[in-house]
Design a protein around this motif. Structure first.
Motif, mmCIF file in Angstrom:
data_model
loop_
_atom_site.group_PDB
_atom_site.id
_atom_site.type_symbol
_atom_site.label_atom_id
_atom_site.label_comp_id
_atom_site.label_asym_id
_atom_site.label_seq_id
_atom_site.Cartn_x
_atom_site.Cartn_y
_atom_site.Cartn_z
ATOM 1 N N ASP A 22 -8.662 -5.376 -1.262
ATOM 2 C CA ASP A 22 -8.762 -3.911 -1.715
ATOM 3 C C ASP A 22 -9.882 -4.114 -3.042
ATOM 4 O O ASP A 22 -10.704 -2.819 -2.773
ATOM 5 C CB ASP A 22 -7.647 -3.584 -2.520
ATOM 6 C CG ASP A 22 -6.307 -3.133 -1.551
ATOM 7 O OD1 ASP A 22 -6.779 -3.050 -0.225
ATOM 8 O OD2 ASP A 22 -5.616 -2.580 -2.039
ATOM 9 N N HIS A 47 0.634 4.046 -2.651
ATOM 10 C CA HIS A 47 -0.445 5.062 -2.588
ATOM 11 C C HIS A 47 0.339 6.328 -2.282
ATOM 12 O O HIS A 47 -0.274 7.338 -2.934
ATOM 13 C CB HIS A 47 -1.488 4.899 -1.486
ATOM 14 C CG HIS A 47 -2.315 3.522 -1.724
ATOM 15 N ND1 HIS A 47 -1.857 2.295 -2.526
ATOM 16 C CD2 HIS A 47 -3.768 3.289 -1.368
ATOM 17 C CE1 HIS A 47 -2.885 1.712 -2.590
ATOM 18 N NE2 HIS A 47 -4.087 2.110 -1.748
ATOM 19 N N HIS A 98 -0.719 -2.265 -7.270
ATOM 20 C CA HIS A 98 -2.034 -2.836 -7.411
ATOM 21 C C HIS A 98 -2.224 -3.118 -8.990
ATOM 22 O O HIS A 98 -3.489 -3.241 -9.357
ATOM 23 C CB HIS A 98 -2.769 -1.967 -6.855
ATOM 24 C CG HIS A 98 -2.869 -1.832 -4.984
ATOM 25 N ND1 HIS A 98 -1.660 -1.468 -4.892
ATOM 26 C CD2 HIS A 98 -3.424 -2.288 -4.223
ATOM 27 C CE1 HIS A 98 -1.795 -1.490 -3.242
ATOM 28 N NE2 HIS A 98 -2.748 -2.200 -3.161
ATOM 29 N N ASP A 132 0.922 -1.282 0.078
ATOM 30 C CA ASP A 132 0.050 0.046 -0.192
ATOM 31 C C ASP A 132 0.718 1.219 -0.193
ATOM 32 O O ASP A 132 0.562 2.355 -0.292
ATOM 33 C CB ASP A 132 -0.932 0.055 1.380
ATOM 34 C CG ASP A 132 -2.186 -0.833 0.812
ATOM 35 O OD1 ASP A 132 -2.731 -0.980 -0.294
ATOM 36 O OD2 ASP A 132 -2.890 -1.078 1.898
ATOM 37 N N HIS A 175 -4.391 -9.327 -0.180
ATOM 38 C CA HIS A 175 -4.517 -7.994 -0.327
ATOM 39 C C HIS A 175 -5.231 -7.482 -1.349
ATOM 40 O O HIS A 175 -6.037 -6.627 -1.266
ATOM 41 C CB HIS A 175 -2.986 -7.583 -0.149
ATOM 42 C CG HIS A 175 -3.089 -6.214 -0.110
ATOM 43 N ND1 HIS A 175 -2.567 -5.562 0.987
ATOM 44 C CD2 HIS A 175 -3.285 -4.987 -1.047
ATOM 45 C CE1 HIS A 175 -2.703 -4.200 1.008
ATOM 46 N NE2 HIS A 175 -3.167 -3.917 -0.433
HETATM 47 ZN ZN LIG Z 1 -3.978 -2.027 -0.975
#
Ligand SMILES: [Zn+2]
Length: 112
Positions: free
Chosen positions: A103, A51, A71, A48, A99
């Protein structure tokens, strides 16, 4: 249900999938060293971090899948290939795919 209850349920599902479900996987499939496996599965949350390269960093109306580079569908293909390795690499692959699933349901399963 009104929207505040749905939001609460969504948050609970998210944290359940992030913290409790990996524990379940570790316990069921890797009972001898479930602690190590659980930590590896938790560590896959680090994807993550991609991000941070997005603007804005967090946007509730944007799904992560296919947007952030860790992702992306290419990345998911790599995570899938990791399942064919043995040992830690496979565990990381499982964690990463899971994961993505978390998401994905976060964004597509809940109406918003
Ligand atoms: Zn994620």
């Amino acid at each position: 249900m009104d929207s505040s209850h749905i939001a609460l349920l969504k948050t609970c599902t998210h944290y359940f999938l992030h913290f409790v479900f990996p524990l379940f996987i570790a316990w069921v499939f890797y009972r001898e060293n479930w602690k190590k496996v659980y930590l590896i599965l938790l560590a896959t949350m680090l994807v993550d971090l991609d991000h941070l390269f997005a603007n804005p960093i967090f946007d509730p109306n944007r799904g992560s899948i296919g947007f952030h580079f860790l992702h992306s569908y290419y990345a998911i293909a790599v995570y899938f290939l990791m399942l064919f390795f043995k040992g830690n690499i496979r565990i990381i692959g499982v964690g990463l795919l899971f994961h993505m699933l978390t998401d994905f349901q976060d964004f597509y399963f809940w109406s918003h």
